[in-house]
Design a protein around this motif. Structure first.
Motif, short mmCIF file in Angstrom:
data_model
loop_
_atom_site.label_atom_id
_atom_site.label_comp_id
_atom_site.label_asym_id
_atom_site.label_seq_id
_atom_site.Cartn_x
_atom_site.Cartn_y
_atom_site.Cartn_z
N GLY A 186 0.78 -1.23 0.00
CA GLY A 186 0.00 0.00 0.00
C GLY A 186 0.81 1.27 0.00
O GLY A 186 0.26 2.35 0.21
N GLU A 187 2.11 1.20 -0.26
CA GLU A 187 2.88 2.44 -0.30
C GLU A 187 3.37 2.71 -1.73
O GLU A 187 3.43 1.81 -2.56
CB GLU A 187 4.10 2.36 0.64
N VAL A 188 3.68 3.98 -1.96
CA VAL A 188 4.36 4.33 -3.20
C VAL A 188 5.82 4.53 -2.85
O VAL A 188 6.18 5.46 -2.13
CB VAL A 188 3.78 5.62 -3.82
N HIS A 189 6.64 3.61 -3.34
CA HIS A 189 8.05 3.65 -3.00
C HIS A 189 8.82 4.19 -4.20
O HIS A 189 8.84 3.57 -5.26
CB HIS A 189 8.54 2.25 -2.64
N LEU A 245 2.24 -5.85 -6.56
CA LEU A 245 3.27 -4.80 -6.66
C LEU A 245 3.36 -4.39 -8.12
O LEU A 245 3.50 -5.23 -9.01
CB LEU A 245 4.62 -5.34 -6.19
N ILE A 268 -2.93 5.89 -9.04
CA ILE A 268 -1.95 5.30 -8.12
C ILE A 268 -2.49 5.33 -6.70
O ILE A 268 -2.38 4.35 -5.95
CB ILE A 268 -0.60 6.05 -8.21
N ARG A 269 -3.13 6.44 -6.32
CA ARG A 269 -3.68 6.53 -4.97
C ARG A 269 -4.76 5.48 -4.74
O ARG A 269 -4.85 4.88 -3.67
CB ARG A 269 -4.25 7.93 -4.72
N THR A 285 -3.04 2.06 -4.27
CA THR A 285 -2.40 1.88 -2.97
C THR A 285 -3.44 1.79 -1.86
O THR A 285 -3.25 1.07 -0.89
CB THR A 285 -1.43 3.03 -2.67
N ALA A 289 1.16 -2.24 -3.71
CA ALA A 289 2.36 -1.40 -3.59
C ALA A 289 2.81 -0.95 -4.97
O ALA A 289 2.63 -1.66 -5.95
CB ALA A 289 3.48 -2.17 -2.91
N VAL A 290 3.37 0.26 -5.02
CA VAL A 290 3.86 0.79 -6.29
C VAL A 290 5.32 1.19 -6.11
O VAL A 290 5.65 1.90 -5.16
CB VAL A 290 3.03 2.00 -6.75
N TYR A 343 7.88 3.48 -7.84
CA TYR A 343 7.70 4.57 -8.79
C TYR A 343 9.06 5.18 -9.11
O TYR A 343 9.80 5.58 -8.22
CB TYR A 343 6.78 5.62 -8.18
N ASP A 364 5.65 7.93 -0.89
CA ASP A 364 5.64 7.78 0.56
C ASP A 364 7.07 7.70 1.08
O ASP A 364 7.43 8.39 2.01
CB ASP A 364 4.88 6.51 0.95
#
Lengths: 538, 354
Positions: A32-35, A164, A186-187, A190, A195-196, A198, A211
């Motif tokens: 659930g995060e944008v990394h 992912l 993207i929001r 997540t 998970a993304v 990016y 994030d």
């Protein structure tokens, strides 16, 4: 360990012959995060993506996916495990429909026959989830705009029930408003626990959507899991480069307003692309064009350069009209262009660097039709030294260079025979024919890392200071504003505003290029060539 | 070359040239990759000769026979070799020429009509070369200005030129009455048959043209990335036109050589030469997508084929099995080349490419 961690890389190493592409990478991605993944070109981002996507297998180190060590034998295995990758060059099949692309390779089928209705239905469902129910599932992909194609790539990722999704510079092909839509999607992803990872060169995007940030340098993780919003840009840049630079624009040296224009374009028109554009560039002046993709900016540049034929209007360089639609005529008059897509439009990737540098000039080195490779190589080595090309061996194929260095080769092509400022007159005479007087740059820093970017900015300024005229287009408004002595703003094929670079701020320009609040009618008439257009209409 | 490849990155990449060094560089091949590939093909040739020596030790025991047999192989390769040089240029320039065999037939037939023969051997050679260049330029015009796909344009030329040749000759075999022309096949210069000398001259000229002239550089640029070439100010259309004209020129020369060998010309001559020429170029390492290739490699490709033909002839084997072997050789050569340049891991993870 954190329960949320779905992907954990420890000490991953991957070597290719002669290159240690990954040299101990650590990465930890939570559900659930944008990394965000940051790093210069050549830092190992692409290799890392390919390891995650199952294209490459790491030489050593651990990849833990959902708590278990894994090694993906091929991309299909990674995809089945729930890792989907959206590459920069979208890997869609143009001739197939949206639905066929979304389910390519795992089509719903019965007795060996594809269930077309079912495929379309499930595609529509996914498109709906992505907020793009309006894309027809049966439309061939080649009839979609870039943004639409990206949605289809994402639909493909979701068709695999990906946990992912890796996105490699997804915003590079998108216009400003489309990026907003991408972020909305993207929001939503997540929020549903996906998970993304990016990847982007644009800091403001990372601030907005990210994030956490992991920074790579020379195949190593130099910082892992930094908060994306609060980490100062300077810190990130330092970790990427090992030195402290930001987008520092060198000081302007103002061109003498009295000199005659080097480039004089009047009433240039190409139906459906741009209309009645007039502009001038004086020697030593940098003129920037700001506008969205589709505003006609690239088409305008290509027309001035002769790569497209104008329907109306004239182009004069140094007072003499160019033959319409003839690149050769422009080059002979001393015009050079670095096109938008360096790989497809500018480079012979398998040829040595020196042959790419002299691509527009090798005939001038030749004697009686015979090329002189030695002379070309030594002139190219001079250019390479001026541009700080790395590695400087001009007999290497261009393919081995990073994006930034490839861009230096493309720009350097037009510097062969233009002397550096402190060169002697003999050096200038050594080289026959008109040297470059006007440089046209279309997106000069696209896909270029921070270090090379600063080099290019400095180079452009130096060239202008040495008397070259520069006409440039960039999607990055700060770049246009920071570099240009004079800025033209294009929207829907017309120049709607012209002002000195220092008088505009980013927000105002964005407002104008994106169908903003200014009334265009009165301003379109302003084509004051002295660059002293005044004030605000709002 | 050697100095620059091993130089440390900090060193100035290119030393200022003195006279001797620059002359040496002039003859040095640009690319080690091609050199390695050519060595591989040389190895194949050696293997073929060894097979010949093992299967017919009686013949290979006689040095006189061996020398004559080498000349036989080279003479058989001469006309196709000349055409392959032109083909290699076209392919490097991003095109393909399916019409070379047909153009050779047309040029041969046109050069041997009674009317042409009345102008003597000079008129015949002139006619063959002009017809060859003319047909090549038509191909070039169709491709560069008509914007036809090269495959289609030259396919049409292939059909049309054979038709025209048949119509001119009335489907008859036209005997060459000119002793000068017929002597081309039998004359020797310093003990070397003239046909082989012509082949050597064309190959040498082709090598220099490709590697040492602006024409060659433009060819590589146009084939490697036409858009980049165009945006660098190279006239892509003119270059394309000239390339097909060059191929036509080679066809004209080849037609004279074939006519001399047979003492005649007919509409069916040089049958399937286009396929042999393309195969030889590809085996020699020329990229079918354009932008890369070598003349020496193409020559080796031709020689491999004619050596196989010779091998079968001296062992009294049928042409049918010979053609099957040829097909196998084409595939094997390309496979070996791919293997050489891709590592093992690459080969096995082929499906894993994005």
């Amino acid at each position: 360990m954190d329960d949320n961690v779905i992907l954990k890389l420890t000490d991953v190493v991957k070597t290719f012959p002669g290159v240690r592409a990954l040299d101990g990478v650590q990465l930890e991605v939570r559900a659930g995060e944008v990394h965000c993944l940051l790093g210069q070109n050549g830092a190992g981002k692409s290799t890392l993506i390919k390891v995650l996507a199952g294209v490459h297998r790491p030489d050593s180190g651990n990849v833990e996916w959902l708590g278990k060590p894994v090694e993906f034998a091929n991309p299909q295995a990674a995809m089945r495990a729930g890792i989907a990758t959206i590459y920069q060059e979208l890997d869609l099949v143009d001739g197939l429909s949206v639905a066929e692309n979304a389910f390519l390779g795992h089509e719903p089928r019965r007795l060996g026959f594809i269930r077309r209705g079912e495929t379309a239905r499930r595609t529509r469902e996914i498109l709906g989830r992505l907020g793009h129910a309006e894309i027809p599932a049966r439309r061939p992909v080649h009839r979609l705009p870039s943004a639409g194609k990206q949605i289809v790539s994402m639909a493909r990722a979701l068709s695999h029930d990906a946990r992912l999704i890796i996105m490699d510079e997804p915003s590079a092909v998108l216009a400003h408003d489309e990026v907003g839509n991408l972020f909305r999607i993207i929001r939503e992803l997540t929020a549903a626990g996906i998970a993304v990872v990016y990847i982007s060169h644009r800091m403001e995007e990372i601030r907005e959507i990210g994030d956490r940030v992991t920074v790579l340098k020379d195949g190593r993780t130099t910082a892992a899991g930094l908060p994306a919003r609060d980490t100062p840009t300077r810190d990130l840049v330092t970790r990427m480069t090992g030195r402290t630079i930001e987008y520092v624009f060198p000081d302007r040296v103002h061109a003498d307003a009295g000199t005659a224009p080097l480039l004089d374009v009047t009433g240039l028109t190409r139906h459906g692309e741009f209309a009645d554009v007039s502009l001038t560039v004086r020697p030593g002046e940098i003129v920037g064009i700001a506008g969205l993709v589709g505003s006609g900016r690239s088409e305008l540049l290509e027309t001035i350069y002769g790569a497209r034929r104008a329907d109306a209007g004239t182009i004069r360089v140094g007072g003499r009209a160019l033959r319409p639609g003839s690149v050769g005529s422009a080059v002979r008059a001393g015009v050079g262009m670095a096109p938008e897509e360096r790989k497809s439009q500018a480079l012979l990737l398998d040829e040595p660097i020196y042959r790419n540098v002299t691509l527009a000039r090798f005939a001038r080195f030749a004697r009686g039709g015979f090329t002189r490779a030695g002379a070309e190589a030594s002139a190219s080595a001079d250019v390479a030294a001026r541009l700080d090309l790395r590695p400087p061996d001009v007999r290497r194929p261009v393919r081995q260079l990073s994006g930034g260095n490839q861009q230096k080769v493309v720009v350097g092509r037009w510097l062969v025979g233009t002397a550096a400022r402190n060169d002697s007159p003999e050096d200038q005479d050594r080289f026959g024919g008109t040297p470059t007087r006007l440089l046209i740059l279309d997106e000069p820093t696209r896909g270029v890392d921070v270090g090379a970017r600063s080099d290019l900015y400095q180079l452009i300024r130096d060239l202008a200071a040495a008397g070259l005229g520069v006409l440039l287009v960039s999607s990055e408004v700060p770049e246009v504003l920071g570099l240009s002595d004079r800025v033209l703003i294009m929207r829907e094929g017309s120049v709607i505003r012209e002002a000195p670079g220092g008088e505009l701020d980013e927000e105002a320009v964005l407002d104008m290029i994106m169908a903003g609040s200014l009334t265009t009618g009165a301003l379109a008439a302003e084509t004051d060539t002295t660059g002293t257009t005044e004030g605000e209409a709002a | 070359m050697k100095a620059t490849t091993t130089a440390d990155p900090g060193a100035h990449p290119v030393a200022k040239t003195d006279g001797g060094a620059s002359l040496r560089r002039w003859w040095t091949s640009e690319s080690n990759e091609f050199a390695g590939r050519n060595l591989g093909l040389l190895g194949v040739l050696v293997v073929l000769v060894i097979i010949g020596a093992v299967t017919r030790p009686d013949l290979y025991g006689d040095p006189e026979w061996v020398r004559n047999n080498v000349f036989t192989i080279l003479q058989q390769a001469s006309a196709i070799g000349v055409v392959t040089v032109g083909m290699t240029f076209v392919i490097i320039g991003g095109g393909i020429d399916l019409s070379v065999g047909a153009i050779m037939a047309l040029a041969g037939v046109w050069a041997t009509t009674l009317a042409t023969q009345s102008y003597g051997p000079g008129g015949m050679i002139f006619t063959a070369i002009v017809v060859g260049i003319g047909a090549g330029l038509v191909n070039g015009l169709l491709v560069s200005y008509g914007r036809l796909v090269p495959f289609i344009a030259t396919l049409a030329m292939m059909v049309a030129a054979r038709g025209l040749a048949a119509s001119i000759s009335g489907k008859q075999t036209q005997i060459s009455q000119s002793a000068v022309i017929n002597d081309i096949a039998t004359t020797k210069i310093l003990g070397v048959p003239l046909l082989i000398v012509i082949l050597a001259l064309v190959v040498a000229a082709g090598w220099v043209l490709l590697n040492r002239t602006t024409f060659g550089r433009r060819t590589i640029a146009v084939g490697g990335n036409p858009e980049a070439a165009r945006l660098a100010g190279i006239n892509v259309r003119v270059q394309t036109l000239l390339l097909y004209g060059l191929s036509g020129l080679c066809c004209g020369i080849g037609a004279i050589m074939l006519t001399a060998q047979a003492n005649s010309a007919q509409a069916a001559m040089a049958n399937l030469y286009e396929l042999d020429a393309i195969a030889a170029a590809i085996i020699g390492g020329t990229l079918l997508s354009g932008g890369r290739g070598t003349i020496i490699g193409a020559l080796f490709g031709v020689l491999v084929f004619s050596t196989i033909t010779n091998l079968f002839a001296i062992n009294g084997l049928s042409t049918e099995s010979q053609n099957m072997i040829k097909g196998g050789i084409i595939v094997a050569a390309v496979l070996i080349q791919q293997f050489r340049f891709g590592s093992l891991t690459k080969l096995f993870s082929r499906t894993a490419k994005p």
